[in-house]
Design an enzyme around this catalytic site. Sequence first.
Site, PDB file in Angstrom:
ATOM      1  N   GLY A  46       0.701  -1.410   0.153  1.00  0.00           N
ATOM      2  CA  GLY A  46       0.292   0.212  -0.075  1.00  0.00           C
ATOM      3  C   GLY A  46       0.612   1.124  -0.193  1.00  0.00           C
ATOM      4  O   GLY A  46       1.819   0.827   0.455  1.00  0.00           O
ATOM      5  N   GLN A  51       2.701   9.736   1.959  1.00  0.00           N
ATOM      6  CA  GLN A  51       4.721   9.557   1.834  1.00  0.00           C
ATOM      7  C   GLN A  51       5.347   9.340   0.436  1.00  0.00           C
ATOM      8  O   GLN A  51       5.872   9.308   0.434  1.00  0.00           O
ATOM      9  CB  GLN A  51       4.362   7.848   1.501  1.00  0.00           C
ATOM     10  CG  GLN A  51       3.775   7.225   3.063  1.00  0.00           C
ATOM     11  CD  GLN A  51       3.201   5.842   2.564  1.00  0.00           C
ATOM     12  OE1 GLN A  51       2.712   5.071   2.067  1.00  0.00           O
ATOM     13  NE2 GLN A  51       4.279   5.307   2.787  1.00  0.00           N
ATOM     14  N   CYS A  89       6.691  -0.783   6.663  1.00  0.00           N
ATOM     15  CA  CYS A  89       5.844   0.870   5.788  1.00  0.00           C
ATOM     16  C   CYS A  89       7.197   0.946   5.535  1.00  0.00           C
ATOM     17  O   CYS A  89       8.567   1.209   5.556  1.00  0.00           O
ATOM     18  CB  CYS A  89       5.190   1.497   6.897  1.00  0.00           C
ATOM     19  SG  CYS A  89       5.035   3.725   6.117  1.00  0.00           S
ATOM     20  N   LEU A  90       6.250   1.968   3.325  1.00  0.00           N
ATOM     21  CA  LEU A  90       7.999   2.001   2.883  1.00  0.00           C
ATOM     22  C   LEU A  90       8.647   3.091   2.790  1.00  0.00           C
ATOM     23  O   LEU A  90       9.805   3.650   3.010  1.00  0.00           O
ATOM     24  CB  LEU A  90       7.059   2.462   1.629  1.00  0.00           C
ATOM     25  CG  LEU A  90       7.133   0.619   0.378  1.00  0.00           C
ATOM     26  CD1 LEU A  90       6.171   1.461  -0.616  1.00  0.00           C
ATOM     27  CD2 LEU A  90       7.866  -0.209   0.222  1.00  0.00           C
ATOM     28  N   HIS A 131      -3.782   0.703   7.664  1.00  0.00           N
ATOM     29  CA  HIS A 131      -2.562   1.221   7.938  1.00  0.00           C
ATOM     30  C   HIS A 131      -2.444   2.503   6.576  1.00  0.00           C
ATOM     31  O   HIS A 131      -2.238   3.726   7.103  1.00  0.00           O
ATOM     32  CB  HIS A 131      -0.989   0.268   7.610  1.00  0.00           C
ATOM     33  CG  HIS A 131      -0.195   0.941   6.838  1.00  0.00           C
ATOM     34  ND1 HIS A 131       1.018   0.228   8.025  1.00  0.00           N
ATOM     35  CD2 HIS A 131       0.503   1.605   6.286  1.00  0.00           C
ATOM     36  CE1 HIS A 131       1.761   1.123   7.514  1.00  0.00           C
ATOM     37  NE2 HIS A 131       1.490   1.961   6.139  1.00  0.00           N
ATOM     38  N   GLU A 132      -3.297   2.501   5.314  1.00  0.00           N
ATOM     39  CA  GLU A 132      -3.053   3.845   5.033  1.00  0.00           C
ATOM     40  C   GLU A 132      -3.743   4.794   5.696  1.00  0.00           C
ATOM     41  O   GLU A 132      -3.613   5.722   4.840  1.00  0.00           O
ATOM     42  CB  GLU A 132      -3.206   2.895   3.013  1.00  0.00           C
ATOM     43  CG  GLU A 132      -2.704   2.504   2.782  1.00  0.00           C
ATOM     44  CD  GLU A 132      -0.553   1.982   2.931  1.00  0.00           C
ATOM     45  OE1 GLU A 132      -0.376   3.461   2.787  1.00  0.00           O
ATOM     46  OE2 GLU A 132      -0.364   1.193   3.672  1.00  0.00           O
ATOM     47  N   HIS A 135      -1.918   6.917   7.746  1.00  0.00           N
ATOM     48  CA  HIS A 135      -1.293   7.948   6.992  1.00  0.00           C
ATOM     49  C   HIS A 135      -2.186   9.358   6.704  1.00  0.00           C
ATOM     50  O   HIS A 135      -1.313  10.301   6.560  1.00  0.00           O
ATOM     51  CB  HIS A 135      -0.544   7.133   5.192  1.00  0.00           C
ATOM     52  CG  HIS A 135       0.714   6.482   5.118  1.00  0.00           C
ATOM     53  ND1 HIS A 135       1.780   7.135   6.539  1.00  0.00           N
ATOM     54  CD2 HIS A 135      -0.026   5.266   5.116  1.00  0.00           C
ATOM     55  CE1 HIS A 135       2.195   5.957   6.158  1.00  0.00           C
ATOM     56  NE2 HIS A 135       2.075   5.255   6.028  1.00  0.00           N
TER      57      HIS A 135
HETATM   58 ZN    ZN Z   1       2.794   3.212   5.412  1.00  0.00          ZN
END
Ligand code: ZN
Length: 163
Positions: A46, A51, A89-90, A131-132, A135
């Site tokens: 995701g 981000q 997480c990226l 999670h997304e 953000h």
């Molecule tokens: Zn993330």
Amino acid sequence: MAIRTILTREDPILTKRCHPVTRFDQKLWNLLDDLKETLAAANGAGLAAPQVGILRRAVIVVDDAGEMLELVNPEILEQSGEQEGLEGCLSVPGLWGTVKRPMRVKIQAQDRHGNLFQREGEAMTARCFCHELAHLEGHLYTELTDRLYTSEELDAMMEDGGV
Ligand code: ZN
């Protein structure tokens, strides 16, 4: 389409609340396309617009079938159950933590043309929705876990018989 740079957790942009998307135009479509390309290149589950430095409420989630869902102005309608599992997480490369999430999550979002739709997700997809969407509120999963593990630490724990 272009691969955009993914910000890491030191960046204050990741702590800011995102603005609703109000225009479903070429600029939004370019953002969604770039998010998908960036996510595919990073091999993630995701990715949220903040981000890549864009404070708009748009995310991509890869569902159980491997499909990339485009979620614009997403909201959680219902959630139930509980699961505990590793999350990464990226924007927090190379680290993972154990996070509690609901087992089932129902969301409502708009597509790239502004049409409302609903979607239910379980297990990993439910985790990814939570999670997304976090953000978009300026929150990272690292706030929900006691400690972070490196991949070497996780490998060592797997050999010892589990996390
Ligand atoms: Zn993330």
